[in-house]
Design an enzyme around this catalytic site. Structure first.
Site, PDB file in Angstrom:
ATOM      1  N   GLU A   1      -4.719   7.847  -3.200  1.00  0.00           N
ATOM      2  CA  GLU A   1      -5.163   6.480  -2.520  1.00  0.00           C
ATOM      3  C   GLU A   1      -5.442   5.533  -3.470  1.00  0.00           C
ATOM      4  O   GLU A   1      -5.322   4.503  -3.263  1.00  0.00           O
ATOM      5  CB  GLU A   1      -6.354   6.848  -1.591  1.00  0.00           C
ATOM      6  CG  GLU A   1      -6.910   5.694  -0.386  1.00  0.00           C
ATOM      7  CD  GLU A   1      -5.690   5.298   0.503  1.00  0.00           C
ATOM      8  OE1 GLU A   1      -4.812   6.065   0.734  1.00  0.00           O
ATOM      9  OE2 GLU A   1      -5.985   4.460   1.200  1.00  0.00           O
TER      10      GLU A   1
ATOM     11  N   HIS B   1       1.014  -1.311  -0.113  1.00  0.00           N
ATOM     12  CA  HIS B   1      -0.029  -0.040  -0.041  1.00  0.00           C
ATOM     13  C   HIS B   1       0.970   1.119  -0.086  1.00  0.00           C
ATOM     14  O   HIS B   1       0.808   2.329  -0.813  1.00  0.00           O
ATOM     15  CB  HIS B   1      -0.890  -0.065   1.258  1.00  0.00           C
ATOM     16  CG  HIS B   1      -1.768   1.062   1.402  1.00  0.00           C
ATOM     17  ND1 HIS B   1      -3.125   1.011   0.999  1.00  0.00           N
ATOM     18  CD2 HIS B   1      -1.653   2.234   1.501  1.00  0.00           C
ATOM     19  CE1 HIS B   1      -3.731   2.300   1.109  1.00  0.00           C
ATOM     20  NE2 HIS B   1      -2.713   3.126   1.570  1.00  0.00           N
ATOM     21  N   GLU B   2       1.721   1.132   1.034  1.00  0.00           N
ATOM     22  CA  GLU B   2       2.581   2.642   1.153  1.00  0.00           C
ATOM     23  C   GLU B   2       3.594   2.718  -0.125  1.00  0.00           C
ATOM     24  O   GLU B   2       3.924   3.947  -0.577  1.00  0.00           O
ATOM     25  CB  GLU B   2       3.357   2.388   2.441  1.00  0.00           C
ATOM     26  CG  GLU B   2       2.526   2.756   3.735  1.00  0.00           C
ATOM     27  CD  GLU B   2       1.429   3.595   3.637  1.00  0.00           C
ATOM     28  OE1 GLU B   2       1.644   4.804   3.160  1.00  0.00           O
ATOM     29  OE2 GLU B   2       0.335   3.432   4.308  1.00  0.00           O
TER      30      GLU B   2
ATOM     31  N   HIS C   1       1.648   4.347  -2.746  1.00  0.00           N
ATOM     32  CA  HIS C   1       1.625   5.893  -2.582  1.00  0.00           C
ATOM     33  C   HIS C   1       3.201   6.470  -3.123  1.00  0.00           C
ATOM     34  O   HIS C   1       3.154   7.575  -3.810  1.00  0.00           O
ATOM     35  CB  HIS C   1       1.765   6.295  -1.260  1.00  0.00           C
ATOM     36  CG  HIS C   1      -0.021   6.346  -0.717  1.00  0.00           C
ATOM     37  ND1 HIS C   1      -0.885   7.150  -1.266  1.00  0.00           N
ATOM     38  CD2 HIS C   1      -0.321   5.474   0.468  1.00  0.00           C
ATOM     39  CE1 HIS C   1      -1.884   6.849  -0.438  1.00  0.00           C
ATOM     40  NE2 HIS C   1      -1.654   5.776   0.521  1.00  0.00           N
TER      41      HIS C   1
END
Ligand code: ZN
Length: 515
Positions: free
Chosen positions: A303, A273-274, A277
């Site tokens: 997001e 997820h990170e 980003h």
């Protein structure tokens, strides 16, 4: 004469860019201090750090909202009137103008009051959540509702006060547009959740809780995100309580993760997820560095990049065809007897939870819908703060089918309401929808995407995102970006089709739907 105008505008643009570069430097220095606070700072540093941050952010605010910036923008708007919309020059002026007007519309005493209210309410909220005691937090939430209303009034809006707050984080979005999208989501998700509940034992995820060595997990996760395309020459990974990603510039975009021995998903999917980003920031054009354009188009679009990698790639069948053999060789004991297909099913188990941040792909948007409705009603005075827990619980029951046991697991769970920050939650749902809308187009452009993922090849996917999303930074609003990349503004249809297809297959719901 034409030559003169050009010379003038390039001189003024240069002046504006110099100021914006200094503002960016101040903000990024503050971000480095925040990163340090979340990772390595000893507890004794809290007070001093708060003072350092407030000094840097005040200096940056004063510099950015100066009359000089206003005059340069006035002149440049005339001089660049015929420059192409998507040129760097026109975009810097257009986006700086939007930020500048919003920053100038909030009176300094209101800004100070907002900061104060947040720092006073936060410890009260922590204690109230611990004790599951909504009444002790209620007066502070009332104050925050009032401040949110004053922000909306200061910024101005046509339809509903929420529009002013939403436009600040998701430029161009309206509550009317979102209400329509949420209505479609609710119609699609509520029956899907009910269908999954009837087949809950179709997926066994006990293997994920068997105990995975934390150091090995962190190392494995870093290996995976490197493989996806997160550039470690311009990044690093550390541990923090709440995982986040932060970009100090094109050459330094960092991620953090957390790890739990007893729950495998946290570290790997959090890291993916990170890194989603972070790859967004790493892909922004160097030409727009040290300007307001060097950031995500909105929190929602940001997001979308994390969700795309975490869920549409990381929780896909093709992904585990490639990675499961290496995962199993790193963790032979907990994964003994667990086949690739079992593991793919386990990481996709869906079940309603009380807590938003623990919610799975299917149920997540219902948590956001609930908050979107309640924030609107609080802001418009249709709902009183003292009645909030009851409204929360009854809606939660009808959307997710669960009886909320106490306010800790209900209306007190999010930190957001202890700050003055209504209008943030919809970004999470926008992110989910944008990820599926982009993926629909990516599959048209890269027809053998799954085969590439099965072979562990992610360069074409990352290249598509770089070209169509990353390099633009904040040049376009979310809908402008989507129109250019997919030919349509935000729509819920691709996400709905994706979850119905994926979870219908995982839980064998075809028969249930037909019947
Ligand atoms: Zn995120």
């Amino acid at each position: 004469m034409v030559g003169n105008t050009n010379a003038d505008s390039s001189g003024k643009l240069q002046q504006l860019r110099e100021i914006l570069a200094e503002v960016t430097d101040l903000n990024r220095a503050a971000m480095v201090l925040e990163w340090d606070q979340e990772t390595y700072m000893p507890p004794g540093g809290v007070q001093g750090r708060a003072e350092q941050l407030s000094t840097l952010l005040r200096l940056s605010h004063v510099k950015f909202t100066s009359d000089e910036v206003g005059r340069l923008l006035d002149d440049l708007e005339d001089e660049l009137a015929s420059a192409p919309f998507d040129s760097d020059e026109a975009s810097i002026v257009r986006v700086t103008r939007r930020d500048y007007d919003q920053a100038r519309k909030l009176p300094p005493d209101l800004v100070a009051e907002i900061a104060r209210a947040g720092s006073v309410a936060q410890p009260v909220w922590r204690k109230a959540r611990e004790d599951a005691d909504f009444a002790s937090f209620a007066p502070y939430l009332e104050k925050n509702v009032e401040l949110n209303r004053r922000i909306a009034d200061a910024l101005g809006y046509k339809d509903r006060p929420y529009d002013a707050l939403l436009d600040r984080s998701e430029p161009g979005m309206t509550s009317k547009e979102l209400a329509g999208i949420f209505a479609q989501l609710k119609d699609a998700i509520v029956p899907l959740v009910a269908g999954i509940a009837r087949h809950a034992d179709a997926i066994d995820d006990s293997a994920l809780h068997r105990g995975f060595d934390p150091d090995l997990q962190v190392a494995y996760a870093l290996d995976v995100v490197k493989h996806l395309g997160y550039d470690l020459e311009r990044g690093r990974q550390d541990i923090s309580t709440h995982p986040f990603s932060t970009g100090f510039g094109p050459g330094d975009v960092r991620i953090t993760t957390r790890v739990s021995r007893d729950f495998f998903n946290e570290c790997l999917f959090g890291s993916i997820h990170e890194s989603g980003h972070a790859m967004y920031n790493q892909g922004m054009a160097r030409e727009i560095d040290r300007t307001p354009l060097w950031d995500g188009a909105s929190p929602g679009v940001h997001e979308s990049q994390s969700r795309l990698w975490e869920n549409l790639v990381g929780r896909s069948r093709a992904f585990w065809r490639h990675f499961y053999p290496s995962l199993r060789s790193v963790f032979p004991d907990p994964l003994r007897g667990v086949e690739e297909e079992d593991f793919y099913r386990a990481v996709n188990k869906s079940h309603p939870t009380y807590i938003r941040v623990e919610a799975d792909e299917v149920t997540y948007n219902l948590h956001v819908l609930l908050r979107f409705e309640l924030e609107n009603e609080l802001l418009e005075g249709k709902l009183k703060v003292k009645d909030l827990p009851e409204a929360w619980n009854s809606r939660f029951k009808s959307y997710l089918g669960l009886d909320v046991p106490n306010d800790r697991d209900g209306a007190l769970q999010d930190i957001h309401w202890s700050f003055v920050s209504f209008g943030i939650f919809p970004g999470y749902t926008i992110g989910n929808l944008v990820s599926a809308q982009l993926m629909e187009k990516i599959r048209l452009d890269i027809p053998d995407l799954d085969a590439q993922i099965e072979r562990g090849q992610f360069a074409n996917l990352l290249g598509w995102l770089r070209k169509n999303v990353h390099r633009h930074g904040r040049k376009f609003t979310p809908n402008e970006l989507l129109e250019r990349a997919t030919g349509k503004p935000l729509t819920a249809a691709p996400w709905i089709a994706y979850v119905q297809q994926k979870f219908g297959a995982l839980y064998s719901l075809e028969a249930a739907r037909a019947g």
